[in-house]
Write a protein that holds these residues in place. Sequence first.
Motif, PDB file in Angstrom:
ATOM      1  N   ASN A   1       2.479   2.252 -15.875  1.00 46.88           N
ATOM      2  CA  ASN A   1       1.034   2.085 -15.857  1.00 46.88           C
ATOM      3  C   ASN A   1       0.607   1.046 -16.889  1.00 46.88           C
ATOM      4  O   ASN A   1       0.827   1.231 -18.093  1.00 46.88           O
ATOM      5  N   ARG A   2       0.005  -0.049 -16.426  1.00 49.23           N
ATOM      6  CA  ARG A   2      -0.340  -1.156 -17.315  1.00 49.23           C
ATOM      7  C   ARG A   2      -1.336  -0.726 -18.393  1.00 49.23           C
ATOM      8  O   ARG A   2      -1.215  -1.098 -19.556  1.00 49.23           O
ATOM      9  N   LYS A   3      -2.346   0.053 -18.007  1.00 52.21           N
ATOM     10  CA  LYS A   3      -3.351   0.484 -18.980  1.00 52.21           C
ATOM     11  C   LYS A   3      -2.738   1.351 -20.071  1.00 52.21           C
ATOM     12  O   LYS A   3      -3.059   1.207 -21.256  1.00 52.21           O
TER      13      LYS A   3
ATOM     14  N   GLU B   1     -10.643  -3.036  -9.998  1.00 54.94           N
ATOM     15  CA  GLU B   1      -9.312  -3.241 -10.581  1.00 54.94           C
ATOM     16  C   GLU B   1      -8.723  -4.515  -9.982  1.00 54.94           C
ATOM     17  O   GLU B   1      -8.864  -4.761  -8.787  1.00 54.94           O
ATOM     18  N   ILE B   2      -8.048  -5.302 -10.830  1.00 51.91           N
ATOM     19  CA  ILE B   2      -7.530  -6.589 -10.325  1.00 51.91           C
ATOM     20  C   ILE B   2      -6.022  -6.700 -10.520  1.00 51.91           C
ATOM     21  O   ILE B   2      -5.503  -7.789 -10.764  1.00 51.91           O
ATOM     22  N   SER B   3      -5.323  -5.587 -10.415  1.00 55.52           N
ATOM     23  CA  SER B   3      -3.864  -5.674 -10.410  1.00 55.52           C
ATOM     24  C   SER B   3      -3.432  -6.419  -9.157  1.00 55.52           C
ATOM     25  O   SER B   3      -4.179  -6.521  -8.171  1.00 55.52           O
TER      26      SER B   3
ATOM     27  N   GLN C   1      -3.797  -7.682  -3.324  1.00 55.89           N
ATOM     28  CA  GLN C   1      -3.136  -7.805  -2.029  1.00 55.89           C
ATOM     29  C   GLN C   1      -3.753  -6.866  -1.001  1.00 55.89           C
ATOM     30  O   GLN C   1      -3.863  -7.202   0.184  1.00 55.89           O
ATOM     31  N   GLU C   2      -4.186  -5.676  -1.461  1.00 55.55           N
ATOM     32  CA  GLU C   2      -4.884  -4.756  -0.557  1.00 55.55           C
ATOM     33  C   GLU C   2      -6.161  -5.399  -0.024  1.00 55.55           C
ATOM     34  O   GLU C   2      -6.471  -5.316   1.159  1.00 55.55           O
TER      35      GLU C   2
ATOM     36  N   ILE D   1     -12.377 -13.702  -3.178  1.00 56.91           N
ATOM     37  CA  ILE D   1     -11.965 -12.535  -3.963  1.00 56.91           C
ATOM     38  C   ILE D   1     -11.923 -12.929  -5.437  1.00 56.91           C
ATOM     39  O   ILE D   1     -11.196 -13.846  -5.823  1.00 56.91           O
ATOM     40  N   ILE D   2     -12.696 -12.245  -6.251  1.00 52.06           N
ATOM     41  CA  ILE D   2     -12.755 -12.538  -7.686  1.00 52.06           C
ATOM     42  C   ILE D   2     -11.601 -11.819  -8.376  1.00 52.06           C
ATOM     43  O   ILE D   2     -11.553 -10.589  -8.406  1.00 52.06           O
ATOM     44  N   ASP D   3     -10.663 -12.588  -8.905  1.00 54.00           N
ATOM     45  CA  ASP D   3      -9.471 -12.002  -9.522  1.00 54.00           C
ATOM     46  C   ASP D   3      -9.495 -12.181 -11.038  1.00 54.00           C
ATOM     47  O   ASP D   3      -8.473 -12.471 -11.668  1.00 54.00           O
ATOM     48  N   ASN D   4     -10.665 -12.027 -11.631  1.00 54.34           N
ATOM     49  CA  ASN D   4     -10.788 -12.037 -13.094  1.00 54.34           C
ATOM     50  C   ASN D   4     -11.849 -11.035 -13.506  1.00 54.34           C
ATOM     51  O   ASN D   4     -12.582 -10.498 -12.678  1.00 54.34           O
ATOM     52  N   ILE D   5     -11.939 -10.785 -14.806  1.00 54.32           N
ATOM     53  CA  ILE D   5     -12.930  -9.860 -15.357  1.00 54.32           C
ATOM     54  C   ILE D   5     -13.981 -10.657 -16.118  1.00 54.32           C
ATOM     55  O   ILE D   5     -13.652 -11.584 -16.853  1.00 54.32           O
TER      56      ILE D   5
END
Length: 436
Positions: A24-26, A270-272, A277-278, A318-322
């Motif tokens: 788990n990354r978090k 969430e941007i894992s 990919q989902e 698709i926004i892939d940043n925070i």
Amino acid sequence: MSIIFYHLFLLLYKLGIRLIAPWNRKAKLWLEGRQGLFDRIRAEMATAADKSGPVVWMHCSSLGEFEQGRPVLEELRRQAPGCRIVLSFFSPSGYTTRKDYKGADHIFYLPLDSPGNARAFIDLVKPDLVLWVKYDYWYYFLVELKKRNIPLLLISGIFREDQPFFKWYGRLHRYMLECFTHLFVQTEASKQLLQRLRLTTPVTVSGDTRFDRVIEIAAGGEREPLSLIAAFCGQQQVIVAGSTWEEDEEELDHYANTHPDIRFIVAPHEISEARLQEVERLFRHSMRYSVLEKQGAGVLARPPAAGRGAWPQPNVLIIDNIGMLSRLYRYATITYVGGGFGDDGVHNVLEAAVYGKPVVFGPVIEKYIEAVELTESGGGLIIDSALEAEKVFNRLLQNPQECQETGLASSQYVHSKKGATGRIIRYIQENRLLTN
């Protein structure tokens, strides 16, 4: 909850984090961020030991709470430019996103609660005033602040009857509330619940500081244009879907996949890589923002692929940043806020509403008074299925006047609730809490 069960909870929490960290990354970030934490705090605070201004410590659980407390923190900086600001986070999502925030002098993880950790942290930071945003109550930290008579304010607290404070087993939680100097809560309902506890701590209905924050963003505090977003939108109608989960995306994908003339901007919560990919699987004609950044706006002008049934350029970004979401809603014709199809409920509807756009969301909103009130004001629209989403989108996009009136109701609702920051700042000034 007795102190024995609280210690058991802390032990199980720590063990659980260690067990899941490899996958788990978090959890991994949570552990890594606390390695050598006290040495880092000691070194940073020592370099500022000669500064004489008061120390303000604000604690936030995560990113959302930071945005909630930020207006108060920045106004304190304006009122007392000589103060030193210490910002702490419990969650990696808050710390990693705001670790370089220029409005604070020091930014740390909060150590896991224990008597020793609380004493050591407070010994090093030496706060003159502590601001605790919304929740994230940690017994030993709060008790230690009370022992030392350090002013401790709760900002934008919100209380519900199903919380431990109001249960037979909630004695420990009730004592934590007694550690505060003053409780600033969002609603009259919260105040009435707290009055049932017969607390000695004063309670004031100040409102929610998030209204002040989103108004500041929309008014131009962060008006830096997003040229690539503008290029993607072009002159088309745009639906911006923010803080989405898979349940939300499954309600939206059919509409996006069958309306190539409408631009969708989807910002997953969430941007894992797995989540991204989902999203790509659901939205068949999409591209990631990072790809658009790399290739430039010129990629949007390329002719579509030839052949029967050829689809034009991607209509979903698709926004892939925070960190961009609060500014993305500006480009919307209609906004959609995720979370309303999950157990935890809808995310922050105010970031979208402040721009004067219709705000659509799923049905799970009962824990979020702002979503309930936004719906009652006419600015929020609840959907419970993909079919309902299609009906609402079509109705608003085909009726510009209704779309405009719904958006106006959203904006008016947000602006009617501003002022919480000023109420808290006045209390601090009147009680001279920024003096050493």
